[in-house]
Design a protein around this motif. Sequence first.
Motif, PDB file in Angstrom:
ATOM      1  N   ALA A  44     -88.154  -0.692   6.285  1.00 18.34           N
ATOM      2  CA  ALA A  44     -87.507  -1.881   6.824  1.00 18.34           C
ATOM      3  C   ALA A  44     -86.759  -1.616   8.126  1.00 18.34           C
ATOM      4  CB  ALA A  44     -86.545  -2.450   5.779  1.00 18.34           C
ATOM      5  N   SER A  45     -86.851  -0.392   8.639  1.00 19.53           N
ATOM      6  CA  SER A  45     -86.104  -0.048   9.858  1.00 19.53           C
ATOM      7  C   SER A  45     -86.814   1.103  10.566  1.00 19.53           C
ATOM      8  CB  SER A  45     -84.682   0.389   9.470  1.00 19.53           C
ATOM      9  OG  SER A  45     -84.010   1.001  10.562  1.00 19.53           O
ATOM     10  N   GLY A  46     -86.548   1.219  11.850  1.00 19.61           N
ATOM     11  CA  GLY A  46     -86.962   2.396  12.619  1.00 19.61           C
ATOM     12  C   GLY A  46     -88.437   2.744  12.469  1.00 19.61           C
ATOM     13  N   ILE A  47     -88.680   4.038  12.263  1.00 18.77           N
ATOM     14  CA  ILE A  47     -90.044   4.562  12.235  1.00 18.77           C
ATOM     15  C   ILE A  47     -90.892   3.887  11.153  1.00 18.77           C
ATOM     16  CG2 ILE A  47     -91.372   6.652  11.708  1.00 18.77           C
ATOM     17  CD1 ILE A  47     -89.120   8.260  13.116  1.00 18.77           C
ATOM     18  N   GLY A  48     -90.317   3.709   9.967  1.00 21.96           N
ATOM     19  CA  GLY A  48     -91.061   3.082   8.868  1.00 21.96           C
ATOM     20  C   GLY A  48     -91.506   1.686   9.236  1.00 21.96           C
ATOM     21  N   LEU A  49     -90.626   0.950   9.903  1.00 27.08           N
ATOM     22  CA  LEU A  49     -90.975  -0.413  10.328  1.00 27.08           C
ATOM     23  C   LEU A  49     -92.067  -0.372  11.399  1.00 27.08           C
ATOM     24  CD1 LEU A  49     -90.478  -3.445  10.103  1.00 27.08           C
ATOM     25  CD2 LEU A  49     -88.510  -3.197  11.641  1.00 27.08           C
ATOM     26  N   GLY A  50     -91.962   0.607  12.287  1.00 29.58           N
ATOM     27  CA  GLY A  50     -93.018   0.769  13.302  1.00 29.58           C
ATOM     28  C   GLY A  50     -94.365   1.049  12.658  1.00 29.58           C
ATOM     29  N   ILE A  51     -94.364   1.892  11.621  1.00 28.84           N
ATOM     30  CA  ILE A  51     -95.610   2.203  10.904  1.00 28.84           C
ATOM     31  C   ILE A  51     -96.115   0.938  10.189  1.00 28.84           C
ATOM     32  CG2 ILE A  51     -96.631   3.553   9.017  1.00 28.84           C
ATOM     33  CD1 ILE A  51     -94.567   5.786   9.689  1.00 28.84           C
ATOM     34  N   ALA A  52     -95.191   0.229   9.526  1.00 28.37           N
ATOM     35  CA  ALA A  52     -95.569  -0.983   8.795  1.00 28.37           C
ATOM     36  C   ALA A  52     -96.197  -2.012   9.744  1.00 28.37           C
ATOM     37  CB  ALA A  52     -94.341  -1.576   8.099  1.00 28.37           C
ATOM     38  N   LYS A  53     -95.628  -2.157  10.946  1.00 26.93           N
ATOM     39  CA  LYS A  53     -96.174  -3.119  11.922  1.00 26.93           C
ATOM     40  C   LYS A  53     -97.601  -2.732  12.314  1.00 26.93           C
ATOM     41  CE  LYS A  53     -93.310  -4.798  15.184  1.00 26.93           C
ATOM     42  NZ  LYS A  53     -92.214  -4.819  16.207  1.00 26.93           N
ATOM     43  N   ALA A  54     -97.808  -1.426  12.544  1.00 30.94           N
ATOM     44  CA  ALA A  54     -99.139  -0.968  12.945  1.00 30.94           C
ATOM     45  C   ALA A  54    -100.152  -1.190  11.823  1.00 30.94           C
ATOM     46  CB  ALA A  54     -99.077   0.513  13.334  1.00 30.94           C
ATOM     47  N   LEU A  55     -99.748  -0.909  10.578  1.00 32.25           N
ATOM     48  CA  LEU A  55    -100.670  -1.062   9.442  1.00 32.25           C
ATOM     49  C   LEU A  55    -101.014  -2.532   9.213  1.00 32.25           C
ATOM     50  CD1 LEU A  55     -99.001   1.457   6.936  1.00 32.25           C
ATOM     51  CD2 LEU A  55    -100.997   1.861   8.410  1.00 32.25           C
ATOM     52  N   LEU A  56    -100.002  -3.381   9.385  1.00 31.47           N
ATOM     53  CA  LEU A  56    -100.218  -4.823   9.248  1.00 31.47           C
ATOM     54  C   LEU A  56    -101.184  -5.303  10.333  1.00 31.47           C
ATOM     55  CD1 LEU A  56     -99.033  -6.969   7.331  1.00 31.47           C
ATOM     56  CD2 LEU A  56     -97.268  -7.396   9.054  1.00 31.47           C
ATOM     57  N   GLY A  57    -100.955  -4.797  11.545  1.00 34.46           N
ATOM     58  CA  GLY A  57    -101.841  -5.147  12.671  1.00 34.46           C
ATOM     59  C   GLY A  57    -103.271  -4.688  12.425  1.00 34.46           C
ATOM     60  N   LYS A 113     -90.348   2.813  18.048  1.00 34.34           N
ATOM     61  CA  LYS A 113     -90.973   2.792  16.716  1.00 34.34           C
ATOM     62  C   LYS A 113     -92.403   2.269  16.796  1.00 34.34           C
ATOM     63  CE  LYS A 113     -89.063  -1.688  15.021  1.00 34.34           C
ATOM     64  NZ  LYS A 113     -88.496  -2.275  16.251  1.00 34.34           N
ATOM     65  N   GLU A 114     -92.665   1.384  17.773  1.00 31.82           N
ATOM     66  CA  GLU A 114     -94.030   0.855  17.907  1.00 31.82           C
ATOM     67  C   GLU A 114     -94.987   1.952  18.389  1.00 31.82           C
ATOM     68  OE1 GLU A 114     -91.309  -0.796  18.983  1.00 31.82           O
ATOM     69  OE2 GLU A 114     -91.389  -2.541  17.635  1.00 31.82           O
ATOM     70  N   GLN A 115     -94.498   2.777  19.341  1.00 32.35           N
ATOM     71  CA  GLN A 115     -95.342   3.886  19.827  1.00 32.35           C
ATOM     72  C   GLN A 115     -95.727   4.813  18.684  1.00 32.35           C
ATOM     73  OE1 GLN A 115     -92.532   5.156  23.000  1.00 32.35           O
ATOM     74  NE2 GLN A 115     -94.355   5.728  24.145  1.00 32.35           N
ATOM     75  N   VAL A 116     -94.726   5.231  17.903  1.00 31.28           N
ATOM     76  CA  VAL A 116     -95.044   6.201  16.851  1.00 31.28           C
ATOM     77  C   VAL A 116     -95.797   5.535  15.699  1.00 31.28           C
ATOM     78  CG1 VAL A 116     -93.196   7.791  17.486  1.00 31.28           C
ATOM     79  CG2 VAL A 116     -92.769   6.099  15.707  1.00 31.28           C
ATOM     80  N   GLY A 117     -95.551   4.253  15.483  1.00 34.18           N
ATOM     81  CA  GLY A 117     -96.315   3.525  14.459  1.00 34.18           C
ATOM     82  C   GLY A 117     -97.801   3.527  14.791  1.00 34.18           C
ATOM     83  N   GLN A 118     -98.125   3.256  16.056  1.00 33.05           N
ATOM     84  CA  GLN A 118     -99.534   3.280  16.479  1.00 33.05           C
ATOM     85  C   GLN A 118    -100.110   4.681  16.345  1.00 33.05           C
ATOM     86  OE1 GLN A 118    -101.775   0.958  17.186  1.00 33.05           O
ATOM     87  NE2 GLN A 118    -100.256  -0.631  16.798  1.00 33.05           N
ATOM     88  N   ARG A 119     -99.278   5.677  16.644  1.00 30.51           N
ATOM     89  CA  ARG A 119     -99.738   7.076  16.549  1.00 30.51           C
ATOM     90  C   ARG A 119    -100.068   7.431  15.095  1.00 30.51           C
ATOM     91  NH1 ARG A 119    -102.366  10.707  16.383  1.00 30.51           N
ATOM     92  NH2 ARG A 119    -101.777  12.893  16.527  1.00 30.51           N
ATOM     93  N   VAL A 120     -99.262   6.953  14.157  1.00 29.26           N
ATOM     94  CA  VAL A 120     -99.531   7.216  12.738  1.00 29.26           C
ATOM     95  C   VAL A 120    -100.830   6.523  12.313  1.00 29.26           C
ATOM     96  CG1 VAL A 120     -98.718   6.849  10.367  1.00 29.26           C
ATOM     97  CG2 VAL A 120     -97.135   7.662  12.122  1.00 29.26           C
ATOM     98  N   LEU A 121    -101.008   5.290  12.767  1.00 28.82           N
ATOM     99  CA  LEU A 121    -102.251   4.567  12.456  1.00 28.82           C
ATOM    100  C   LEU A 121    -103.470   5.358  12.952  1.00 28.82           C
ATOM    101  CD1 LEU A 121    -103.887   2.088  11.540  1.00 28.82           C
ATOM    102  CD2 LEU A 121    -103.357   1.026  13.761  1.00 28.82           C
ATOM    103  N   GLU A 122    -103.357   5.837  14.191  1.00 29.67           N
ATOM    104  CA  GLU A 122    -104.449   6.635  14.769  1.00 29.67           C
ATOM    105  C   GLU A 122    -104.694   7.899  13.928  1.00 29.67           C
ATOM    106  OE1 GLU A 122    -104.402   7.560  19.279  1.00 29.67           O
ATOM    107  OE2 GLU A 122    -103.690   9.401  18.328  1.00 29.67           O
ATOM    108  N   GLY A 123    -103.602   8.562  13.521  1.00 28.35           N
ATOM    109  CA  GLY A 123    -103.718   9.771  12.703  1.00 28.35           C
ATOM    110  C   GLY A 123    -104.387   9.492  11.362  1.00 28.35           C
ATOM    111  N   ILE A 124    -104.079   8.336  10.793  1.00 31.10           N
ATOM    112  CA  ILE A 124    -104.711   7.951   9.519  1.00 31.10           C
ATOM    113  C   ILE A 124    -106.204   7.701   9.742  1.00 31.10           C
ATOM    114  CG2 ILE A 124    -104.836   6.117   7.775  1.00 31.10           C
ATOM    115  CD1 ILE A 124    -101.736   5.845   8.106  1.00 31.10           C
TER     116      ILE A 124
END
Length: 294
Positions: A14-27, A232-243
């Motif tokens: 619900a905050s920070g990095i986790g939220l960035g990851i959640a946004k990327a996964l939702l996208g 958080k959006e940058q790292v969220g996208q990076r996690v999505l790419e890594g997955i």
Amino acid sequence: QDLPGKTAIVTGGASGIGLGIAKALLGAGMNVAIADIRDDHLAAGSAELAEVTGGKTDRILALKLDVTDRANYAQVVDAIEARFGRIHLLVNNAGVAVVGPTELATFADWDWVMGVNLGGTINGIVTVLPRILAHGEGGHIVNTASMSALVPAAATTIYSSGKAAVTSMMECMRPELESRGVICSAFCPGAVQSNIAEAGKTRPADLAETGYAEADKRRQAGGNFAHLYQTKEQVGQRVLEGILNDELYILTHSEFLLGVQERGEATTAAVQTHLPENPEYKATFAMLFRNPAI
Ligand code: NAI
């Protein structure tokens, strides 16, 4: 991994990095459950997630979870399954931090940080992994570690050793689970804009005794370097790419390349190459690391 229509749980989502990851996964088309201990973060985080879907909330779930509470964890996972069905992706991301001289740390400093960062991750694995294996559709586990797991700094002993543990967990589980369709990744970001400076707000009363009260005040007065950090959006996208790429190590900041290299060189140089080698022993060790049957 074919992500659209599949379901993810992101702890501390619900905050920070986790939220960035959640946004990327939702996208990327997943159903996303954010599970977090803070109600205010859950409210703000779900509103931010709804912006990704143009206001639609059918793929978003926000649930209160304390990752150190095993019974609560099982209830939350039940609720996610009731809403979305099978879970395919677990992101063990909830985390807190204390930093300062090791000799000042109290048992409560150790217990709080290890309880959330390592214990919460263990609870995620024990609760969710059997469910992923049981449905047989495959899945992915991402532990949010930190660059501090790979390039540890002085006076970050509690935080860095916990992060090294959750990195090691992914290194050990990956060869074990790969052949059963579950991919494990260690996400090791450098500095990211977040609310981690507020982590003390979630510290339980029975673990309140800290050796760092003064050090924390000084650090907070020391200025805010958040503008230097990745978003958080940058790292969220990076996690999505890594997955999507099945990466074992999902790294972010090029600034740490030298540190990573130095560590690799130091451990390589420490290997006792002047000693005679037993080829059988060498082969066994290479196999131990890779062999999922062990
Ligand atoms: P943050 O404070 O913005 O987000 C962490 C979330 O975890 C918060 O919403 C908090 O309420 C939640 N949380 C705390 N304790 C919890 C518990 N017991 N149960 C459930 N939720 C809990 O902080 P940030 O920075 O986004 O942290 C996320 C992860 O990233 C942590 O594991 C942290 O150690 C790691 N990390 C952060 C870096 C940074 O520079 N911000 C760098 C490297 C790693």
